[in-house]
Design a protein around this motif. Structure first.
Motif, mmCIF file in Angstrom:
data_model
loop_
_atom_site.group_PDB
_atom_site.id
_atom_site.type_symbol
_atom_site.label_atom_id
_atom_site.label_comp_id
_atom_site.label_asym_id
_atom_site.label_seq_id
_atom_site.Cartn_x
_atom_site.Cartn_y
_atom_site.Cartn_z
ATOM 1 N N THR A 9 0.811 -1.213 0.000
ATOM 2 C CA THR A 9 0.000 0.000 0.000
ATOM 3 C C THR A 9 0.848 1.268 0.000
ATOM 4 N N THR A 11 4.189 3.920 -1.237
ATOM 5 C CA THR A 11 4.538 4.664 -2.458
ATOM 6 C C THR A 11 5.182 3.738 -3.492
ATOM 7 N N ILE A 12 6.186 2.976 -3.096
ATOM 8 C CA ILE A 12 6.851 2.059 -4.033
ATOM 9 C C ILE A 12 6.007 0.802 -4.218
ATOM 10 N N LYS A 31 0.697 -2.537 6.933
ATOM 11 C CA LYS A 31 0.612 -2.646 8.395
ATOM 12 C C LYS A 31 -0.832 -2.430 8.852
ATOM 13 N N ASN A 32 -1.470 -1.403 8.303
ATOM 14 C CA ASN A 32 -2.862 -1.109 8.659
ATOM 15 C C ASN A 32 -3.807 -1.209 7.478
ATOM 16 N N GLN A 33 -3.271 -0.946 6.272
ATOM 17 C CA GLN A 33 -4.105 -0.983 5.071
ATOM 18 C C GLN A 33 -3.856 -2.286 4.311
ATOM 19 N N VAL A 38 -0.082 -7.090 8.391
ATOM 20 C CA VAL A 38 1.050 -7.817 8.974
ATOM 21 C C VAL A 38 2.046 -6.805 9.508
ATOM 22 N N ASP A 39 2.737 -7.195 10.590
ATOM 23 C CA ASP A 39 3.761 -6.330 11.164
ATOM 24 C C ASP A 39 5.103 -7.053 11.045
ATOM 25 N N ILE A 40 6.014 -6.503 10.221
ATOM 26 C CA ILE A 40 7.287 -7.198 9.979
ATOM 27 C C ILE A 40 8.158 -7.276 11.229
ATOM 28 N N LYS A 86 13.326 -1.590 9.842
ATOM 29 C CA LYS A 86 13.714 -1.904 8.451
ATOM 30 C C LYS A 86 14.724 -3.045 8.378
ATOM 31 N N VAL A 156 12.662 8.393 -4.647
ATOM 32 C CA VAL A 156 11.734 8.331 -5.786
ATOM 33 C C VAL A 156 11.036 9.685 -5.958
ATOM 34 N N SER A 159 8.201 10.676 -3.764
ATOM 35 C CA SER A 159 8.470 10.984 -2.348
ATOM 36 C C SER A 159 9.182 12.320 -2.156
HETATM 37 N N1 LIG Z 1 10.344 6.433 -0.985
HETATM 38 C C1 LIG Z 1 11.626 6.522 -1.325
HETATM 39 O O1 LIG Z 1 12.088 7.513 -1.976
HETATM 40 C C2 LIG Z 1 12.553 5.410 -0.964
HETATM 41 C C3 LIG Z 1 13.869 5.406 -1.466
HETATM 42 C C4 LIG Z 1 14.734 4.377 -1.107
HETATM 43 C C5 LIG Z 1 14.303 3.357 -0.266
HETATM 44 N N2 LIG Z 1 13.017 3.386 0.214
HETATM 45 C C6 LIG Z 1 12.596 2.307 1.106
HETATM 46 O O2 LIG Z 1 11.490 1.639 0.533
HETATM 47 C C7 LIG Z 1 10.621 1.169 1.568
HETATM 48 C C8 LIG Z 1 9.198 1.654 1.259
HETATM 49 O O3 LIG Z 1 9.219 3.050 1.124
HETATM 50 P P1 LIG Z 1 7.895 3.874 0.721
HETATM 51 O O4 LIG Z 1 8.325 5.274 0.492
HETATM 52 O O5 LIG Z 1 7.142 3.133 -0.335
HETATM 53 O O6 LIG Z 1 7.111 3.804 2.113
HETATM 54 P P2 LIG Z 1 5.597 4.235 2.456
HETATM 55 O O7 LIG Z 1 4.961 4.964 1.323
HETATM 56 O O8 LIG Z 1 5.649 4.895 3.787
HETATM 57 O O9 LIG Z 1 4.856 2.806 2.604
HETATM 58 C C9 LIG Z 1 5.264 1.906 3.598
HETATM 59 C C10 LIG Z 1 4.546 0.600 3.386
HETATM 60 O O10 LIG Z 1 5.010 -0.335 4.360
HETATM 61 C C11 LIG Z 1 3.930 -0.721 5.212
HETATM 62 N N3 LIG Z 1 4.490 -0.857 6.569
HETATM 63 C C12 LIG Z 1 4.974 0.114 7.362
HETATM 64 N N4 LIG Z 1 5.442 -0.424 8.518
HETATM 65 C C13 LIG Z 1 5.218 -1.763 8.432
HETATM 66 C C14 LIG Z 1 5.415 -2.847 9.310
HETATM 67 N N5 LIG Z 1 5.972 -2.699 10.519
HETATM 68 N N6 LIG Z 1 5.050 -4.088 8.912
HETATM 69 C C15 LIG Z 1 4.495 -4.268 7.686
HETATM 70 N N7 LIG Z 1 4.268 -3.280 6.815
HETATM 71 C C16 LIG Z 1 4.614 -2.040 7.179
HETATM 72 C C17 LIG Z 1 2.891 0.349 5.072
HETATM 73 O O11 LIG Z 1 1.586 -0.174 5.395
HETATM 74 P P3 LIG Z 1 0.337 0.822 5.737
HETATM 75 O O12 LIG Z 1 0.016 1.528 4.436
HETATM 76 O O13 LIG Z 1 -0.740 -0.099 6.167
HETATM 77 O O14 LIG Z 1 0.840 1.754 6.805
HETATM 78 C C18 LIG Z 1 3.040 0.680 3.588
HETATM 79 O O15 LIG Z 1 2.424 -0.319 2.790
HETATM 80 C C19 LIG Z 1 11.181 1.703 2.883
HETATM 81 O O16 LIG Z 1 11.951 0.685 3.493
HETATM 82 C C20 LIG Z 1 12.093 2.830 2.448
HETATM 83 O O17 LIG Z 1 13.179 3.030 3.344
HETATM 84 C C21 LIG Z 1 12.147 4.389 -0.117
#
Ligand SMILES: NC(=O)c1ccc[n+]([C@@H]2O[C@H](COP(=O)([O-])OP(=O)(O)OC[C@H]3O[C@@H](n4cnc5c(N)ncnc54)[C@H](OP(=O)(O)O)[C@@H]3O)[C@@H](O)[C@H]2O)c1
Length: 198
Positions: A9, A11-12, A31-33, A38-40, A86, A156, A159
């Motif tokens: 759910t 951004t990526i 985690k919620n959506q 599931v909670d990793i 993470k 990205v 973000s």
């Molecule tokens: N965005 C970037 O520019 C970028 C760049 C490099 C690396 N990353 C890495 O890519 C990963 C995802 O980034 P994102 O920007 O897509 O994040 P995001 O938009 O905040 O989305 C996070 C996702 O992970 C879920 N989540 C959060 N905590 C969790 C937990 N404890 N157990 C299970 N699921 C969990 C969330 O679920 P809910 O929606 O239910 O809360 C959501 O689906 C992160 O590890 C980040 O460090 C991101």
């Protein structure tokens, strides 16, 4: 293939879903959506999730929190955020998930560019992302029947409103391009490899 996506759910995660949903059966968790919660950070929660969905051909983890901030005023608890969420969270995905993979299946974890290219306030992501990449290299040699890789995205484009100020001069990439690296990891032959999308 049957593919579990934890973080579907996000951004990526949404871009990974959009790239894969026409070819595969996806189990989309957040985690919620999402369709599954599931909670990793909890092995019990991960076991419940994998028991619910049954054996899969690929597991993708694109989730996990980090701490951004200077070490000058960082507490141990601050630093522990990335270690517990993470890093150890995704290691738990691998340790638990390997038991729920069909032979020839794959695990893909997520790291990030800060492993090699520092940003201000980025000591926690630098450590965690490098450790994820090292973990998949190390784990792959012990896993002859399944593959394990990481995807290391640049910041990205989607973000930039949140993280742009931390990445001055970085060439942000579209999530559509990052999603291709997860496809290569799940559908291709590589193991012990980090797909850098920089
Ligand atoms: N965005 C970037 O520019 C970028 C760049 C490099 C690396 N990353 C890495 O890519 C990963 C995802 O980034 P994102 O920007 O897509 O994040 P995001 O938009 O905040 O989305 C996070 C996702 O992970 C879920 N989540 C959060 N905590 C969790 C937990 N404890 N157990 C299970 N699921 C969990 C969330 O679920 P809910 O929606 O239910 O809360 C959501 O689906 C992160 O590890 C980040 O460090 C991101």
């Amino acid at each position: 293939m049957n593919i579990a996506i934890i973080g579907a759910t996000g951004t990526i995660g949404k871009a990974i879903v959009s790239n894969m949903e026409n070819r595969h059966t996806l189990f989309k968790a957040g985690k919620n959506q999402g369709d599954y919660q599931v909670d990793i950070t909890s092995t019990d929660s991960l076991n419940r999730f994998f028991n619910d969905i049954g054996k899969v051909d690929a597991i993708i983890s694109v989730a996990g929190d980090l701490h951004l901030g200077s070490i000058e005023d960082m507490s141990v608890d601050d630093f522990n955020v990335g270690l517990q969420s993470k890093l150890l969270g995704q290691v738990k995905v691998a340790l638990t998930g390997q038991k729920y993979l069909h032979e020839g299946g794959s695990i893909t974890l997520t790291s990030g560019i800060v492993s090699e290219q520092p940003i201000a306030g980025g000591s926690n992501p630098a450590t965690v992302n490098a450790a994820i990449d090292a973990f998949v290299r190390g784990a792959a040699v012990d896993l002859p029947k399944v593959r394990i890789n990481s995807v290391s995205p640049n910041v990205v484009i989607e973000s930039l409103p949140n993280y742009g100020p931390f990445f001055p001069g970085f060439e942000a990439v579209p999530t559509k391009r990052v999603a291709l690296a997860y496809q290569r990891s799940a559908e291709g032959p590589m193991t012990g490899y980090t797909f850098k999308v920089w």
